[in-house]
Design a protein around this motif. Sequence first.
Motif, PDB file in Angstrom:
ATOM      1  N   THR A  48       0.886  -1.200  -0.026  1.00 43.14           N
ATOM      2  CA  THR A  48      -0.059   0.032  -0.109  1.00 43.14           C
ATOM      3  C   THR A  48       0.860   1.213   0.068  1.00 43.14           C
ATOM      4  OG1 THR A  48      -1.974  -1.173   1.044  1.00 43.14           O
ATOM      5  CG2 THR A  48      -1.984   1.202   1.125  1.00 43.14           C
ATOM      6  N   THR A  50       1.009   5.812  -1.287  1.00 41.59           N
ATOM      7  CA  THR A  50       0.382   6.776  -1.367  1.00 41.59           C
ATOM      8  C   THR A  50       0.148   7.387  -2.632  1.00 41.59           C
ATOM      9  OG1 THR A  50       0.976   7.389   1.191  1.00 41.59           O
ATOM     10  CG2 THR A  50       0.048   9.237  -0.142  1.00 41.59           C
ATOM     11  N   ARG A  52       0.310   9.554  -5.519  1.00 38.61           N
ATOM     12  CA  ARG A  52       1.068  10.866  -5.751  1.00 38.61           C
ATOM     13  C   ARG A  52       0.223  12.178  -6.332  1.00 38.61           C
ATOM     14  NH1 ARG A  52       1.404   7.517  -9.936  1.00 38.61           N
ATOM     15  NH2 ARG A  52       1.549   8.350 -12.159  1.00 38.61           N
ATOM     16  N   GLY A  55      -3.213  11.511  -2.959  1.00 35.94           N
ATOM     17  CA  GLY A  55      -2.887  11.209  -1.629  1.00 35.94           C
ATOM     18  C   GLY A  55      -3.454  10.320  -0.835  1.00 35.94           C
ATOM     19  N   GLN A  56      -4.197   9.594  -1.784  1.00 37.94           N
ATOM     20  CA  GLN A  56      -4.982   8.487  -1.294  1.00 37.94           C
ATOM     21  C   GLN A  56      -4.347   7.067  -1.211  1.00 37.94           C
ATOM     22  OE1 GLN A  56      -8.176   8.856   0.302  1.00 37.94           O
ATOM     23  NE2 GLN A  56      -7.380  11.127  -0.001  1.00 37.94           N
ATOM     24  N   PRO A  57      -4.620   6.202  -0.345  1.00 40.41           N
ATOM     25  CA  PRO A  57      -3.756   4.935  -0.135  1.00 40.41           C
ATOM     26  C   PRO A  57      -4.107   4.019  -1.516  1.00 40.41           C
ATOM     27  CG  PRO A  57      -5.051   5.165   1.771  1.00 40.41           C
ATOM     28  CD  PRO A  57      -5.567   6.417   0.987  1.00 40.41           C
ATOM     29  N   ARG A  58      -3.304   3.566  -2.105  1.00 36.64           N
ATOM     30  CA  ARG A  58      -3.276   2.549  -3.175  1.00 36.64           C
ATOM     31  C   ARG A  58      -2.612   1.358  -2.826  1.00 36.64           C
ATOM     32  NH1 ARG A  58      -7.356   5.345  -4.786  1.00 36.64           N
ATOM     33  NH2 ARG A  58      -6.684   7.601  -5.846  1.00 36.64           N
ATOM     34  N   ASN A  89       4.290   6.084  -7.633  1.00 36.86           N
ATOM     35  CA  ASN A  89       3.714   6.559  -6.292  1.00 36.86           C
ATOM     36  C   ASN A  89       4.884   6.489  -5.179  1.00 36.86           C
ATOM     37  OD1 ASN A  89       1.317   7.225  -7.313  1.00 36.86           O
ATOM     38  ND2 ASN A  89       0.212   5.147  -6.823  1.00 36.86           N
ATOM     39  N   THR A  93       6.668   8.930  -2.778  1.00 35.59           N
ATOM     40  CA  THR A  93       6.437   9.098  -1.492  1.00 35.59           C
ATOM     41  C   THR A  93       6.906   7.640  -0.880  1.00 35.59           C
ATOM     42  OG1 THR A  93       4.353  10.423  -1.418  1.00 35.59           O
ATOM     43  CG2 THR A  93       4.911   9.095   0.752  1.00 35.59           C
ATOM     44  N   ALA A  96       5.835   3.546   2.877  1.00 40.51           N
ATOM     45  CA  ALA A  96       4.688   2.456   2.291  1.00 40.51           C
ATOM     46  C   ALA A  96       4.168   1.330   3.631  1.00 40.51           C
ATOM     47  CB  ALA A  96       4.894   1.773   1.188  1.00 40.51           C
TER      48      ALA A  96
END
Length: 152
Positions: A48, A50, A52, A55-58, A89, A93, A96
């Motif tokens: 999981t 963030t 890019r 800004g939501q969890p993927r 992503n 960031t 994870a």
Amino acid sequence: MSEGKARLPPRWFIRSAWTVHRGIFRASGGRMGLSQPKPGRYGLMRLTVTGRRSGQPRSVILGYFEDRANLVTLAMNGWGDPEPAWWLNLLATPDAEVELRGGKRAVRGRAAAGDERARLWARWAEIDHNLDLFAARRSRPTAVVVLEPRDG
């Protein structure tokens, strides 16, 4: 396989398989869909990151093997040419979370380089004997991604 590139199923089939795999994981409450690596076989983890832009969890399910305390995967997008979104992503960031068969772990991702990349690529090639043929399908080198443990 002879010369050239290894044969893959059609892209629609690969994408459908990913969707079914994620569905099995969700429907089973995470009891199915992940596995630990075994000699000569990679395991399956849920990464999981963030998004890019959002800004939501993927989340995505990826193959991996263990290299001491680190987890190692490939940014291969089903051997399609574009970079996988999860990798873009993670570059944006690096912090994870991975979910393994035994629980969750906070990690920081980075691309292996130099001798480390060569060593880890060779380990993947021991698991997947068509690795170089599949990688030849892409116009750019496939990143070897190292997920290092982090506190918290």
